[in-house]
Design a protein around this motif. Sequence first.
Motif, mmCIF file in Angstrom:
data_model
loop_
_atom_site.group_PDB
_atom_site.id
_atom_site.type_symbol
_atom_site.label_atom_id
_atom_site.label_comp_id
_atom_site.label_asym_id
_atom_site.label_seq_id
_atom_site.Cartn_x
_atom_site.Cartn_y
_atom_site.Cartn_z
ATOM 1 N N ALA A 109 0.850 -1.196 0.000
ATOM 2 C CA ALA A 109 0.000 0.000 0.000
ATOM 3 C C ALA A 109 0.886 1.247 0.000
ATOM 4 O O ALA A 109 2.082 1.169 0.277
ATOM 5 N N PHE A 110 0.282 2.392 -0.288
ATOM 6 C CA PHE A 110 1.105 3.587 -0.491
ATOM 7 C C PHE A 110 1.786 4.064 0.783
ATOM 8 O O PHE A 110 2.733 4.844 0.732
ATOM 9 N N LYS A 111 1.341 3.587 1.940
ATOM 10 C CA LYS A 111 1.973 3.992 3.193
ATOM 11 C C LYS A 111 3.474 3.670 3.196
ATOM 12 O O LYS A 111 4.243 4.299 3.909
ATOM 13 N N ASP A 112 3.864 2.661 2.411
ATOM 14 C CA ASP A 112 5.288 2.310 2.343
ATOM 15 C C ASP A 112 6.141 3.448 1.789
ATOM 16 O O ASP A 112 7.324 3.525 2.081
ATOM 17 N N GLY A 143 -5.680 0.375 8.750
ATOM 18 C CA GLY A 143 -5.356 -0.900 8.113
ATOM 19 C C GLY A 143 -3.979 -0.945 7.473
ATOM 20 O O GLY A 143 -3.249 -1.921 7.616
ATOM 21 N N ASP A 144 -3.608 0.107 6.772
ATOM 22 C CA ASP A 144 -2.365 0.060 6.015
ATOM 23 C C ASP A 144 -1.180 0.719 6.719
ATOM 24 O O ASP A 144 -0.053 0.243 6.625
ATOM 25 N N THR A 145 -1.428 1.810 7.426
ATOM 26 C CA THR A 145 -0.332 2.469 8.137
ATOM 27 C C THR A 145 0.308 1.514 9.141
ATOM 28 O O THR A 145 1.520 1.456 9.276
ATOM 29 N N VAL A 263 -7.074 11.942 -5.661
ATOM 30 C CA VAL A 263 -6.586 11.195 -4.498
ATOM 31 C C VAL A 263 -7.754 10.595 -3.713
ATOM 32 O O VAL A 263 -8.612 11.323 -3.210
ATOM 33 N N PRO A 264 -7.790 9.251 -3.615
ATOM 34 C CA PRO A 264 -8.762 8.628 -2.711
ATOM 35 C C PRO A 264 -8.341 8.932 -1.273
ATOM 36 O O PRO A 264 -7.232 8.591 -0.871
ATOM 37 N N THR A 265 -9.210 9.580 -0.531
ATOM 38 C CA THR A 265 -8.761 10.271 0.677
ATOM 39 C C THR A 265 -9.410 9.734 1.941
ATOM 40 O O THR A 265 -10.600 9.392 1.958
ATOM 41 N N GLY A 266 -8.593 9.686 3.006
ATOM 42 C CA GLY A 266 -9.100 9.298 4.317
ATOM 43 C C GLY A 266 -8.710 10.327 5.350
ATOM 44 O O GLY A 266 -9.480 11.202 5.720
ATOM 45 N N ASN A 267 -7.456 10.263 5.775
ATOM 46 C CA ASN A 267 -6.957 11.171 6.804
ATOM 47 C C ASN A 267 -6.417 12.472 6.202
ATOM 48 O O ASN A 267 -5.849 13.296 6.902
ATOM 49 N N PHE A 268 -6.526 12.626 4.889
ATOM 50 C CA PHE A 268 -6.153 13.834 4.149
ATOM 51 C C PHE A 268 -4.636 14.050 4.025
ATOM 52 O O PHE A 268 -4.174 15.098 3.614
ATOM 53 N N GLY A 269 -3.842 13.021 4.380
ATOM 54 C CA GLY A 269 -2.389 13.177 4.272
ATOM 55 C C GLY A 269 -1.919 13.161 2.830
ATOM 56 O O GLY A 269 -1.152 14.022 2.389
ATOM 57 N N ASN A 270 -2.406 12.175 2.081
ATOM 58 C CA ASN A 270 -1.923 12.000 0.718
ATOM 59 C C ASN A 270 -2.289 13.194 -0.168
ATOM 60 O O ASN A 270 -1.471 13.683 -0.938
ATOM 61 N N ILE A 271 -3.499 13.683 -0.035
ATOM 62 C CA ILE A 271 -3.900 14.820 -0.883
ATOM 63 C C ILE A 271 -3.224 16.104 -0.409
ATOM 64 O O ILE A 271 -2.895 16.988 -1.206
ATOM 65 N N PRO A 318 -11.683 0.215 3.392
ATOM 66 C CA PRO A 318 -11.615 0.480 4.833
ATOM 67 C C PRO A 318 -10.584 1.531 5.224
ATOM 68 O O PRO A 318 -10.762 2.199 6.246
ATOM 69 N N SER A 319 -9.538 1.684 4.436
ATOM 70 C CA SER A 319 -8.504 2.665 4.803
ATOM 71 C C SER A 319 -9.015 4.093 4.643
ATOM 72 O O SER A 319 -8.330 5.043 4.978
ATOM 73 N N MET A 320 -10.222 4.243 4.109
ATOM 74 C CA MET A 320 -10.829 5.563 3.971
ATOM 75 C C MET A 320 -12.052 5.714 4.860
ATOM 76 O O MET A 320 -12.784 6.688 4.740
ATOM 77 N N ASP A 321 -12.268 4.746 5.741
ATOM 78 C CA ASP A 321 -13.414 4.821 6.660
ATOM 79 C C ASP A 321 -13.041 5.695 7.855
ATOM 80 O O ASP A 321 -12.720 5.199 8.938
ATOM 81 N N THR A 396 -9.858 -1.364 -4.382
ATOM 82 C CA THR A 396 -11.140 -0.726 -4.057
ATOM 83 C C THR A 396 -11.006 0.765 -3.709
ATOM 84 O O THR A 396 -11.949 1.524 -3.917
ATOM 85 N N HIS A 397 -9.855 1.171 -3.171
ATOM 86 C CA HIS A 397 -9.654 2.580 -2.824
ATOM 87 C C HIS A 397 -9.419 3.410 -4.078
ATOM 88 O O HIS A 397 -10.022 4.458 -4.290
ATOM 89 N N THR A 398 -8.529 2.877 -4.921
ATOM 90 C CA THR A 398 -8.239 3.544 -6.185
ATOM 91 C C THR A 398 -9.516 3.635 -7.024
ATOM 92 O O THR A 398 -9.722 4.611 -7.752
ATOM 93 N N SER A 422 -2.824 5.682 -7.013
ATOM 94 C CA SER A 422 -3.263 4.293 -6.897
ATOM 95 C C SER A 422 -2.654 3.760 -5.607
ATOM 96 O O SER A 422 -1.455 3.542 -5.518
ATOM 97 N N THR A 423 -3.522 3.611 -4.583
ATOM 98 C CA THR A 423 -2.992 3.551 -3.232
ATOM 99 C C THR A 423 -2.760 2.143 -2.682
ATOM 100 O O THR A 423 -2.148 2.006 -1.633
ATOM 101 N N ALA A 424 -3.262 1.118 -3.330
ATOM 102 C CA ALA A 424 -2.991 -0.230 -2.830
ATOM 103 C C ALA A 424 -2.989 -1.239 -3.963
ATOM 104 O O ALA A 424 -3.636 -1.038 -4.997
ATOM 105 N N SER A 425 -2.274 -2.319 -3.754
ATOM 106 C CA SER A 425 -2.316 -3.433 -4.700
ATOM 107 C C SER A 425 -3.712 -4.041 -4.681
ATOM 108 O O SER A 425 -4.307 -4.193 -3.616
#
Length: 491
Positions: A109-112, A143-145, A263-271, A318-321, A396-398, A422-425
């Motif tokens: 996932a993109f957290k890496d 989930g991913d962090t 950007v598929p967004t959750g915690n707003f870090g990536n965007i 779920p990483s965007m919930d 699913t996030h992408t 594209s945030t996850a495999s």
Amino acid sequence: MIHYQSTRGSKYIKTSARAIIQGIAEDKGLYVPNTIPALPFEIEDMMGKPYKKVAFEIINAFFEDYTDDDLLRCVESAYDDKFDAESVVPVVKAGDGYFLELYHGRTAAFKDMALSILPYLLTTAMKSENEEKKICILTATSGDTGKAALEGFADVEGTEIIVFYPNKGVSEVQERQMITQEGGNTHVFAINGNFDDAQTGVKKIFGDDDFIRELAQKGVKLSSANSINIGRLIPQVVYYVWGYIKLVERGVIKAGDKINVVVPTGNFGNILAAYYAGEMGIPVKQFICASNENKVLTDFINTGTYNTNREFFLTESPSMDILISSNLERLLYHLNGNDAGEIRELMDALDKHGKYTVSPKINYALDRFYGGYADTARANGMITELYRKNGYLIDTHTAVGYRVYEDYIAYTGDRTPTLIASTASPYKFAGSVARSIGLECGDDGFECIKAVEEATSVKVPYCLQGLDKKPVRHKGVVDPGEMMDSVRSSL
Ligand SMILES: *Cc1c(COP(=O)(O)O)cnc(C)c1O
């Protein structure tokens, strides 16, 4: 020299090294650079250069107190053959967009992208700041962090890492990745609650002065691997610049032309990282912020009111919930001309009433953000469509991002070339992906990985192979009220 200050106006300013060690400011605000540096190079000069080179130049522009030698070592150690793509971040054209594949690291996932370098940035900072305490990384994860932080910090000297994830709120593969984590300094707990409960609990621990003192007496200092840590955020700026360079290289655009970013967004870090890239000088017309059913950000961008008093949905992304998007605080601070006064009031209101409305000044500046959302059915329909028409598989996030992008095109007619994060495999959410492309595989995530692998020519990431056979090492389940005790018992 660029320094780091709190979004809530604390008078203490910090070097980047200090801000990274500390994670969150003493007034519970987030560290932000006092100014965003301009791109330190001409785009043409970076054409054909490796990812590491771009990463060094961008991070160096923000973290000026790191020596060149130190930072080079961090970058070299982070973006090596842990990544299973030679370019580190491939940019792939499919359908209407250019997919920035951010998932080729150790946890798919993109957290890496940031958590591969954060341990090096942190241990380097501990040396340069003569920090003698042991650093305990405290992390809430959707989930991913969690897994990316565990991989990054496992057995890193001078650190302990504790992760809290929402019990039943992550995918089977995500959970399995975390609870099988090896390393003598790793601790993982499921909490009876959702991600917001986990994040709020972690923030509470950071804000508990008595507990901080108790830990200090034991020679322990807390820090964060969440995107509230500026050491997470800045390495994410790199790949937006990288994506732009690739588009210029391929002749899709000329240097100076505008692009859009989705950007598929959750915690707003990536965007927010995309916004920083824009402020550095990457010409971005629209930042397209995509949400799932938890569309608190869509409503905020469209109305100027942020309201968490609403139903919470568990979705297939779920990483965007998430209902409390921490990094939005940083954006508001910048849009407000770095004025902490209003931010303090807004965050107080969020604490007390679960909502706030921004000033007209901020609302006006939000114009460069487009907010949209897609529910699970509409989003997963894009997995189906891209696979059928282009043979390209997204997760699913992408898919949420791509659906919102297609809605944006339909609504605006804007055909500006667009980077899609594209945030996850697709294998990380194999059940939903398998169903979307018409495969039967039941509820077992690992059976679904097999089914997708057999039906498509897409390789299973190395890090997910054999995961179902690894022994479970972490079994703790706790209530949100017990998080502090979990930290105690781990140390
Ligand atoms: C974390 C995550 C997101 C959301 O990113 P934010 O920086 O929290 O907005 C989206 N997709 C995936 C797969 C993630 O892991």
